[in-house]
Design an enzyme around this catalytic site. Structure first.
Site, PDB file in Angstrom:
ATOM      1  N   LYS A  32       0.845  -1.192   0.000  1.00  0.00           N
ATOM      2  CA  LYS A  32       0.000   0.000   0.000  1.00  0.00           C
ATOM      3  C   LYS A  32       0.886   1.251   0.000  1.00  0.00           C
ATOM      4  O   LYS A  32       1.943   1.254   0.619  1.00  0.00           O
ATOM      5  CB  LYS A  32      -0.862   0.029   1.273  1.00  0.00           C
ATOM      6  CG  LYS A  32      -1.996  -0.968   1.278  1.00  0.00           C
ATOM      7  CD  LYS A  32      -2.787  -0.849   2.568  1.00  0.00           C
ATOM      8  CE  LYS A  32      -3.811  -1.963   2.719  1.00  0.00           C
ATOM      9  NZ  LYS A  32      -4.946  -1.858   1.789  1.00  0.00           N
ATOM     10  N   ARG A  36     -10.254 -11.692   1.691  1.00  0.00           N
ATOM     11  CA  ARG A  36     -11.108 -12.739   1.113  1.00  0.00           C
ATOM     12  C   ARG A  36     -10.435 -14.105   1.190  1.00  0.00           C
ATOM     13  O   ARG A  36     -11.098 -15.130   1.235  1.00  0.00           O
ATOM     14  CB  ARG A  36     -11.507 -12.354  -0.314  1.00  0.00           C
ATOM     15  CG  ARG A  36     -10.376 -12.309  -1.299  1.00  0.00           C
ATOM     16  CD  ARG A  36     -10.743 -11.531  -2.551  1.00  0.00           C
ATOM     17  NE  ARG A  36     -10.896 -10.097  -2.269  1.00  0.00           N
ATOM     18  CZ  ARG A  36     -11.220  -9.176  -3.174  1.00  0.00           C
ATOM     19  NH1 ARG A  36     -11.441  -9.538  -4.429  1.00  0.00           N
ATOM     20  NH2 ARG A  36     -11.333  -7.909  -2.853  1.00  0.00           N
TER      21      ARG A  36
HETATM   22 ZN   LIG Z   1      -5.435  -5.743   1.998  1.00  0.00          ZN
END
Ligand SMILES: [Zn+2]
Length: 480
Positions: free
Chosen positions: A258, A332
């Site tokens: 990120k 997920r």
């Molecule tokens: Zn993530």
């Protein structure tokens, strides 16, 4: 923190009095302040318009007279926001004992007053040094003019549960690791006979093949865990609801790292697991008469030489192979293994997962409504009812068979990113999870947009963790 009193006595440090325009006009105000109010009214300084806060001193008590506007226009949300603003105003900063008189003593209004107090005045103060901490809200006592009853006790317990989750989410990621979360669950459950606990550590996860959960944790120096607390609240029934929380204790994004600006608050990526812990607390405190499987899928998405890699293909617990399109779509993965493990081994009648799953949530719904995706209309409808009853807002997004094509892989059974170039990120993320439910009635709450307030406040929540969907799910479990 909260006490109930028969009537307002003006004998504490301060009294907060909520008034609508109608009550002011009719002169329906507490005896002790009638004269002051009529003087204020005549000079038109106080009109009770929404949000108006007017300080008056009588003897040694500071009164804050707070306007709620017109009764017919007033919502419970506005009541919570307005009261929160008054309670956090500089007038009350250093005062400890505060009486509160609501404009109306109905169940809904007093419940909202309690929420404004416990949820609204919550602040994360653990790392403030002493002087600053003393001025903050912790340790204050509130005296609400209302008859104490079981319903209000439940609301207090639910809100305190929400704040347990907020404390866990707000604290440092290296403190709130998988071991800490396991300890928290054990200390809440203690020797409660209604619970049985299964904890899958690295060894068991490997042996049983929960390889997606393990892969996400591969770059971390902490242990992955799947913690399952089975709660038998209704011995007469064999039906179980499973509630599964995403617990990424820190999300760097993995090798798909990120950027700055997106990583600083990523200790909140275990909000789903923290919600499950709050729900365990609430089930005990409210003595919920349902059978529930509480589960936390815990890992840290860190980088390093052993981190899992984009392009990897990993065999899930279900047997399906998964192509890793992006290591930042890790939530997920851990949930997929947790869902299929619980569906296969515990056979619940329904599964609800809660997760900070997709940033796309904020694009679709803004910041006040969590996303709900479900393969079952009846379940979704009950959750929306719970959402409306609690003002813990959720909005349903679609799930439909053709979506499965969006996460097709050419080299594995399924892929953890979609082929839609970012379109519908929330529903394609949910679609990935659906494929591990084995057609069990399932609902997914994506709280990526609602779990956290960056700065200032949103609705009646201050900066940091909000504990979104805990009130919703507590209501759901209680009224199922
Ligand atoms: Zn993530």
């Amino acid at each position: 923190m909260i006490n109930f009193i028969k009537q307002i006595n003006f004998n504490k440090d301060a009294a907060v009095i909520l008034l609508t325009e109608e009550l002011l006009k009719q002169g329906c105000v507490p005896k002790g302040i009638k004269t002051q109010l009529s003087i204020l009214g005549k000079s038109q300084q106080f009109s009770a318009e929404l949000g108006q806060i007017f300080p008056v001193v009588i003897d040694k008590t500071l009164l804050l007279i707070v306007g709620l506007g017109k009764e017919k226009d007033l919502t419970l949300t506005q009541l919570r926001i307005t009261l929160r603003n008054a309670l956090l105003s500089s007038y009350l900063k250093k005062l400890q004992n505060i009486e509160i008189l609501s404009h109306d003593n109905s169940k809904e209004n007093i419940s909202s007053v309690i929420e404004a107090v416990i949820l609204g005045t919550y602040e994360w103060t653990k790392y403030l040094t002493k002087d600053k901490k003393e001025a903050k809200s912790s340790g204050k006592k509130y005296f609400i003019a209302a008859d104490k009853n079981k319903h209000f006790d439940d609301i207090i317990n639910i809100c305190e549960g929400v704040n347990i989750a907020r404390d866990l989410i707000n604290d440092n990621a290296d403190t709130i690791n998988s071991q800490y979360l396991e300890k928290s669950i054990r200390s809440i459950i203690k020797n409660n006979k209604k619970f049985s606990l299964e904890v899958l550590n690295e060894k068991e996860l490997k042996k049983k093949g929960l390889n997606l959960l393990l892969a996400v944790n591969q770059g971390s120096n902490k242990d992955a865990k799947l913690i399952i607390a089975k709660y038998k609240g209704n011995p007469k029934s064999k039906d179980y609801t499973a509630i599964i929380g995403k617990g990424i204790t820190f999300d760097t994004g993995g090798l798909n790292l990120k950027p700055t600006g997106r990583m600083e608050t990523m200790r909140q990526d275990m909000s789903g697991a923290a919600s499950v812990i709050a729900l365990i607390n609430n089930a005990i405190k409210l003595d919920i008469k349902q059978n529930i499987i509480f589960a936390c899928a815990i890992a840290e998405n860190a980088i390093g030489p052993s981190a899992y890699k984009p392009g990897d293909i990993i065999k899930s617990y279900s047997g399906k192979t998964v192509e890793i399109g992006n290591t930042d779509a890790e939530g997920r993965l851990v949930l997929a293994d947790a869902i299929s493990y619980i569906v296969k081994n515990y056979k619940p009648q329904e599964v609800i997962d809660i997760a900070t799953l997709t940033g796309a949530c904020a694009v679709a719904l803004g910041l006040d409504y969590s996303a709900l995706v479900s393969n079952n209309d009846a379940l979704a409808k009950r959750l929306i009812t719970a959402s409306k009853e609690t003002d813990d807002r959720a909005w349903r997004l679609p799930s439909y068979p053709e979506l499965k094509d969006s996460i097709k892989s050419k080299i594995a059974d399924i892929k953890n990113t979609s082929n839609l170039k970012g379109a519908g990120g929330t529903i394609t993320g949910a679609e990935f999870l659906r494929q591990f439910t084995d057609n069990t009635p399932w609902a997914h709450l994506d709280i990526a947009n609602t779990a956290w307030v960056d700065n200032g406040s949103r609705m009646y929540f201050g900066a940091g963790a909000t504990g979104s969907c805990i009130r919703l799910l507590t209501y759901y479990l209680k009224h199922k």
